[in-house]
Enzyme design. Structure first.
Site, PDB file in Angstrom:
ATOM      1  N   PRO A   2       0.848  -1.006   0.213  1.00  0.00           N
ATOM      2  CA  PRO A   2       0.008   0.059   0.088  1.00  0.00           C
ATOM      3  C   PRO A   2       1.038   1.360  -0.130  1.00  0.00           C
ATOM      4  CG  PRO A   2      -0.680  -1.659   1.688  1.00  0.00           C
ATOM      5  CD  PRO A   2       0.507  -1.964   1.334  1.00  0.00           C
ATOM      6  N   GLU A   3       0.485   2.090  -0.967  1.00  0.00           N
ATOM      7  CA  GLU A   3       1.244   3.353  -0.986  1.00  0.00           C
ATOM      8  C   GLU A   3       0.424   4.522  -0.454  1.00  0.00           C
ATOM      9  OE1 GLU A   3       3.616   3.703  -4.517  1.00  0.00           O
ATOM     10  OE2 GLU A   3       3.731   1.757  -4.524  1.00  0.00           O
ATOM     11  N   ARG A 158      22.370  15.488  -6.530  1.00  0.00           N
ATOM     12  CA  ARG A 158      22.279  13.915  -6.166  1.00  0.00           C
ATOM     13  C   ARG A 158      22.471  13.057  -7.404  1.00  0.00           C
ATOM     14  NH1 ARG A 158      20.254  13.169  -1.078  1.00  0.00           N
ATOM     15  NH2 ARG A 158      19.081  15.056  -0.142  1.00  0.00           N
ATOM     16  N   ARG A 262      11.737  -7.203  -6.733  1.00  0.00           N
ATOM     17  CA  ARG A 262      10.535  -6.249  -7.129  1.00  0.00           C
ATOM     18  C   ARG A 262      11.165  -6.089  -8.627  1.00  0.00           C
ATOM     19  NH1 ARG A 262      12.821  -1.317  -8.164  1.00  0.00           N
ATOM     20  NH2 ARG A 262      14.995  -1.042  -6.935  1.00  0.00           N
TER      21      ARG A 262
END
Length: 287
Positions: A2-3, A158, A262
């Site tokens: 769940p996000e 980054r 994943r």
């Protein structure tokens, strides 16, 4: 897992049904799921739920003036609501139920977790910031203070690939594997693009895609019972979990890159200039 949109849907659902109710019983069926001992879980009994909130992917139920029941559903956890709680006893170790909460009107909910790898986490705390995962969270991407310029400042310098950056809860709270795929597809951007290399137009496009994708998903989840949220989530995907299907934008075949635990999905035409990204599992074997 769940996000943010599904978690927000659960928070709204509980807000309508649980706020104002008194907790009559809390049953811990999976002791490993309970990560705190002070306050004890028994402190929740006879407390009234006064509010609900979301912190990234964490759900927070406020009880009284200084208690919070906080939980994170992890990869395979879920919330199962009961308009009438089952009378049968929960058998620890023989049920997917990790926690049961009963209310004074006979209703309540179970926290369940499928599979053998148990990661669902439950906390009873006086302040949500006492939960280490919440204390480490980055800004919420839908917070009005998280402007385009704030997003650009976060990206600056980054070298992290943008897919990983979007999923890093310490940088941006609430986005996981699924919605990072959807955001990058909407932004027409490779998941491997280094964050520091994005120009102003790229940042504009990515920020707009993030806002639009998350707002649409939250609107779709709003008002739905927990039993419908997973199907609604899957139905809204354009690329995530749609390997082998046609991209709804250009018609190219949606592709996957597999990792140990994943995968990511993308459209070569929309996102990588037609380039097929290598399977990372095979790449490691060849090194």
């Amino acid at each position: 897992m769940p996000e943010m949109p599904e978690v927000q849907g659960l928070v709204g659902f509980l807000g309508e049904r649980a706020v104002g109710r008194t907790v009559t019983r809390v049953t811990v069926a999976a002791i490993a799921a309970l990560k705190t001992f002070d306050p004890p879980v028994t402190a929740l009994q006879d407390a009234v739920i006064t509010g609900t909130a979301r912190h990234g992917k964490f759900i927070d139920l406020a009880l009284g003036d200084d208690l919070h029941l906080v939980f994170h559903l992890a990869k395979a956890g879920w919330l199962r609501w009961h308009d009438e709680l089952p009378k049968t006893l929960i058998k620890p170790g023989r049920s997917p139920i990790a926690l049961r909460v009963a209310f004074d009107d006979g209703r309540g909910f179970d926290l369940t977790e499928a599979g053998t790898k148990k990661s669902l986490a439950v906390y009873v705390v006086r302040d949500p910031q006492d939960v280490p995962g919440i204390a480490r969270l980055g800004p919420d991407p839908l917070d009005p203070a998280f402007t385009r310029d704030a997003f650009a400042a976060l990206l600056a310098g980054r070298r992290t690939q943008i897919k990983g950056l979007l999923r890093d809860q310490g940088l941006i709270a609430g986005i996981g594997n699924a919605y990072s795929d959807e955001i990058l597809h909407a932004a027409r951007m490779s998941p491997y693009a280094p964050a520091a290399n994005l120009g102003d137009d790229d940042i504009d496009r990515l920020y707009a895609a993030m806002q639009e994708t998350l707002h649409e998903a939250i609107a779709e989840a709003a008002g739905r019972p927990p039993a419908e949220l997973k199907d609604a989530k899957r139905a809204g995907f354009r690329v995530h979990a749609r390997r082998g299907e046609a991209c709804p934008v250009c018609g190219d075949t949606v592709r996957s890159v597999f990792f140990a635990d994943r995968s990511l999905e993308y459209c070569p035409t929309c996102q990588t200039g037609g380039k097929i990204l290598a399977d990372r599992r095979l790449s490691r074997l060849l090194k």
